[in-house]
Design a protein around this motif. Structure first.
Motif, PDB file in Angstrom:
ATOM      1  N   GLU A  22       0.851  -1.185   0.000  1.00  0.00           N
ATOM      2  CA  GLU A  22       0.000   0.000   0.000  1.00  0.00           C
ATOM      3  C   GLU A  22       0.890   1.238   0.000  1.00  0.00           C
ATOM      4  OE1 GLU A  22      -2.738  -0.124   3.247  1.00  0.00           O
ATOM      5  OE2 GLU A  22      -3.677  -1.979   2.540  1.00  0.00           O
ATOM      6  N   ILE A  23       0.355   2.312  -0.508  1.00  0.00           N
ATOM      7  CA  ILE A  23       1.067   3.585  -0.519  1.00  0.00           C
ATOM      8  C   ILE A  23       0.419   4.493   0.512  1.00  0.00           C
ATOM      9  CG2 ILE A  23       1.684   5.628  -1.847  1.00  0.00           C
ATOM     10  CD1 ILE A  23       1.799   3.815  -4.306  1.00  0.00           C
ATOM     11  N   ASP A  24       1.233   5.010   1.418  1.00  0.00           N
ATOM     12  CA  ASP A  24       0.760   5.933   2.447  1.00  0.00           C
ATOM     13  C   ASP A  24       0.904   7.347   1.904  1.00  0.00           C
ATOM     14  OD1 ASP A  24       0.119   7.396   4.668  1.00  0.00           O
ATOM     15  OD2 ASP A  24       1.682   6.548   5.948  1.00  0.00           O
ATOM     16  N   ASN A  25      -0.177   7.906   1.427  1.00  0.00           N
ATOM     17  CA  ASN A  25      -0.144   9.256   0.835  1.00  0.00           C
ATOM     18  C   ASN A  25       0.028  10.351   1.873  1.00  0.00           C
ATOM     19  OD1 ASN A  25      -0.440   8.363  -1.829  1.00  0.00           O
ATOM     20  ND2 ASN A  25      -2.630   8.137  -1.527  1.00  0.00           N
ATOM     21  N   ASN A  26      -0.119  10.018   3.153  1.00  0.00           N
ATOM     22  CA  ASN A  26       0.032  11.001   4.218  1.00  0.00           C
ATOM     23  C   ASN A  26       1.480  11.186   4.627  1.00  0.00           C
ATOM     24  OD1 ASN A  26      -2.764  11.383   4.372  1.00  0.00           O
ATOM     25  ND2 ASN A  26      -2.954   9.590   5.707  1.00  0.00           N
TER      26      ASN A  26
END
Length: 66
Positions: A60-64
């Motif tokens: 998953e990519i943590d955009n935060n």
């Protein structure tokens, strides 16, 4: 990344990463993923390896994360 957001079964990862004669394969996967998680954290990566119990693992990519 090829399988981003796709849950990949542990068996698939094991079959692609180790030979069938590897000793304690399940433990190898757990240790290796733990190592990868630490490395990703140390380089401030926004990629997370998530475990989905009884299904497998997903990137998953943590955009935060900056």
């Amino acid at each position: 990344m090829k399988n981003i957001k796709e849950i990949v079964p542990a068996e698939t990862i094991i079959n692609n990463a180790w030979t069938s004669d590897s000793y304690s394969i399940d433990n190898n996967l757990w240790v290796f993923l733990s190592f990868l998680r630490k490395k990703l954290k140390n380089i401030n990566s926004n990629i997370i390896i998530k475990n989905h119990r009884n299904l497998g693992y997903r990137l998953e990519i943590d955009n935060n994360k900056k």
